[in-house]
Scaffold this motif. Structure first.
Motif, PDB file in Angstrom:
ATOM      1  N   LEU A  62     -25.490  21.503 -10.648  1.00 26.86           N
ATOM      2  CA  LEU A  62     -24.947  21.629  -9.298  1.00 26.86           C
ATOM      3  C   LEU A  62     -25.447  22.871  -8.578  1.00 26.86           C
ATOM      4  O   LEU A  62     -25.630  22.863  -7.360  1.00 26.86           O
ATOM      5  CB  LEU A  62     -23.415  21.638  -9.345  1.00 26.86           C
ATOM      6  N   ASN A  82     -18.123  18.617  -5.510  1.00 30.91           N
ATOM      7  CA  ASN A  82     -17.814  18.246  -6.888  1.00 30.91           C
ATOM      8  C   ASN A  82     -16.311  18.307  -7.148  1.00 30.91           C
ATOM      9  O   ASN A  82     -15.730  17.394  -7.754  1.00 30.91           O
ATOM     10  CB  ASN A  82     -18.547  19.195  -7.838  1.00 30.91           C
ATOM     11  N   THR A 107     -21.660  22.476  -2.444  1.00 33.35           N
ATOM     12  CA  THR A 107     -21.948  21.494  -3.498  1.00 33.35           C
ATOM     13  C   THR A 107     -20.853  21.512  -4.554  1.00 33.35           C
ATOM     14  O   THR A 107     -20.371  20.468  -4.991  1.00 33.35           O
ATOM     15  CB  THR A 107     -23.317  21.791  -4.143  1.00 33.35           C
ATOM     16  N   THR A 123     -23.825  15.025  -0.334  1.00 37.99           N
ATOM     17  CA  THR A 123     -24.337  15.278  -1.688  1.00 37.99           C
ATOM     18  C   THR A 123     -25.009  14.044  -2.280  1.00 37.99           C
ATOM     19  O   THR A 123     -25.801  14.163  -3.216  1.00 37.99           O
ATOM     20  CB  THR A 123     -23.200  15.724  -2.633  1.00 37.99           C
ATOM     21  N   CYS A 149     -29.645  22.488  -5.839  1.00 34.05           N
ATOM     22  CA  CYS A 149     -29.305  22.449  -4.420  1.00 34.05           C
ATOM     23  C   CYS A 149     -29.875  23.685  -3.737  1.00 34.05           C
ATOM     24  O   CYS A 149     -30.303  24.636  -4.399  1.00 34.05           O
ATOM     25  CB  CYS A 149     -27.788  22.389  -4.216  1.00 34.05           C
ATOM     26  N   ILE A 154     -27.690  15.635  -8.253  1.00 37.68           N
ATOM     27  CA  ILE A 154     -26.387  16.239  -7.976  1.00 37.68           C
ATOM     28  C   ILE A 154     -25.295  15.179  -7.948  1.00 37.68           C
ATOM     29  O   ILE A 154     -24.208  15.368  -8.503  1.00 37.68           O
ATOM     30  CB  ILE A 154     -26.445  17.020  -6.645  1.00 37.68           C
ATOM     31  N   TRP A 155     -25.583  14.038  -7.321  1.00 41.24           N
ATOM     32  CA  TRP A 155     -24.560  12.999  -7.198  1.00 41.24           C
ATOM     33  C   TRP A 155     -24.160  12.444  -8.562  1.00 41.24           C
ATOM     34  O   TRP A 155     -22.971  12.318  -8.864  1.00 41.24           O
ATOM     35  CB  TRP A 155     -25.045  11.888  -6.277  1.00 41.24           C
TER      36      TRP A 155
END
Length: 465
Positions: free
Chosen positions: A391, A407, A403, A252, A395, A258-259
């Protein structure tokens, strides 16, 4: 009719939301009733009470670390609706065990030797269930909803979850003296949740991913003796999940949006974990209040998150953006500092007795304290909801569950660290009220992460325009 209102009438959305509502309700009814019962009826020492509350929180977090990678794989390789139904069927099992533990503790049967360990074990099992549902409740939305419905749908799921938390928490606090009704309600809710889950529309896997266990598969082939294979299966399977979790989280990091969203969400829930650990002992020992007031704190926090979830959707008008994230979490930090100072300024009643909610609310600082807590959670809800939408919209469609699982893993690790720090501070004799400053300090990091996320969002804007 608004998008949100329209979604509430659709079979492609409503059964999922109701299923998640029952799940969150039952989790919190059970966990809150357990913690309040033990804190108020078993222990009589702030350090023991805070320690028990911390252990219960750790046990609820641990399964997300151990099983989120597997949950993400399952959700991306199998029908998500079928998984929901099977997991909800398992809930009837843990609810029955939890009911037995509560009954034994209520009747004073082997309280310390069997009942409390059983109750804590059920906390772990309930969390295992939530770990498997976690990647699905958000990842299934883009599969059933249109693009402009994802953010409203996420907000509704989030708001519904916190209304469920609110309801379960209220009932746990106000029914703590009638624990037999709590026992029955836990089992009935599990049964109702399973039957509603059967209405969730099918959500077949997207893509050609296969479920695999890189460490376990060679092991199973080499060990022919079935007894040795079964004895070794559990530790190897756990090691497998840890390796998979690390790879999942590492992957990720390739997507900056997203990170940063994952890290920012993690810090938010670490703050929430610290606060939830401290509420029961703070209410009992600092504010001299009964379990209903401790429950009220959790309720106010849940109401604020729900309000913030809906408010940020209205403010962003359906757009998935983190532009308000930094200012929202800074406001949350100021409210936390205010909560600390009001708690420290609290003057116990002259009789030194625990006040019921109808008398506690008449105390001079009760209303200001409650409003400050509402401000904390409302700002928090406005901060975190758009991050969840990131999220699932930033993706690949066939990687949404993994994903969310990544998380959950990072969230859980951060919450474990936060809970461990809170337990350690308690062991060192640091008063519960002083630990509120830890949560306030963490909002500075969250604001920085929110700013980094917004910068990444701007940089990636052409790809999503």
């Amino acid at each position: 009719m608004t998008t949100s209102t329209r979604l509430l009438t659709r079979k492609r959305f409503m059964p999922l939301m109701v299923t998640q509502f029952f799940n969150a309700f039952n989790d919190n009814l059970y966990k809150t009733a357990l913690v309040l019962f033990v804190v108020y009826s078993v222990y009589n020492d702030e350090k023991q009470e805070a320690f028990f509350s911390g252990i219960a929180s750790l046990l609820f977090i641990l399964p997300f670390v151990l099983f989120s990678a597997l949950a993400g794989q399952l959700a991306d390789t199998h029908d998500k609706a079928a998984i929901i139904r099977r997991v909800k069927l398992c809930e009837i099992g843990w609810a029955s065990l939890g009911a037995i533990g509560l009954f034994m503790a209520w009747q004073g049967i082997a309280v310390h030797t069997f009942a409390i360990p059983l109750l804590l074990g059920v906390v772990f099992l309930a969390a295992v269930q939530s770990a498997f549902l976690g990647p699905i409740k958000y990842a299934i939305l883009p599969q059933h909803l249109k693009k402009d419905e994802v953010l409203p749908g996420t907000g509704l799921v989030e708001a519904g979850t916190y209304i469920a938390i609110l309801t379960g928490t209220i009932l746990a606090g106000f029914m703590i003296d009638a624990i037999e009704y709590v026992i029955g309600l836990i089992i009935l809710t599990a049964i109702a949740g399973y039957f509603v889950s059967r209405w969730v529309p099918d959500a077949p896997p997207q893509g050609n991913h296969e479920l695999h266990f890189p460490l376990l598969e060679p092991y199973a082939e080499k060990v022919r003796n079935p007894v040795l294979r079964w004895l070794g299966y559990a530790p190897v399977a756990i090691a497998d999940q840890i390796v998979m979790s690390w790879k999942l989280v590492k992957k990720t990091r390739d997507n900056r949006e997203i990170w940063f969203a994952i890290i920012a969400i993690s810090f938010f829930w670490t703050i929430g974990a610290v606060l939830f650990i401290q509420f029961p002992p703070l209410a009992k020992n600092q504010l001299l209040a009964t379990p209903e007031v401790a429950s009220l704190f959790l309720v106010i926090f849940s109401v604020g998150i729900a309000v913030g979830s809906v408010a940020i959707n209205a403010l962003l008008k359906g757009e998935v953006s983190a532009r308000y994230a930094p200012i929202c979490v800074v406001i949350m930090g100021f409210f936390l500092i205010g909560f600390y100072f009001v708690s420290r300024a609290w003057i116990p009643n002259e009789a030194g007795e625990l006040l019921p909610i109808q008398l506690w609310i008449l105390e001079p600082l009760a209303i200001p304290l409650s409003l400050i807590l509402l401000g904390i959670s409302t700002a928090g809800g406005m901060f975190v909801v758009p991050l969840y939408a990131f999220l699932t919209t930033r993706c690949a469609p066939d990687a949404a569950s993994r994903t969310i699982a990544a998380n959950n893993i990072v969230n859980s690790l951060a919450m474990v660290i936060g809970s461990a720090v809170a337990i350690g501070m308690t062991a060192l004799g640091i008063p519960v009220a002083e630990q509120l400053l830890l949560a306030a300090g963490m909002t500075v990091v969250s604001a920085w992460l929110g700013k980094k996320l917004h910068a990444a969002e701007i940089a990636a804007a052409p790809a999503f325009s």
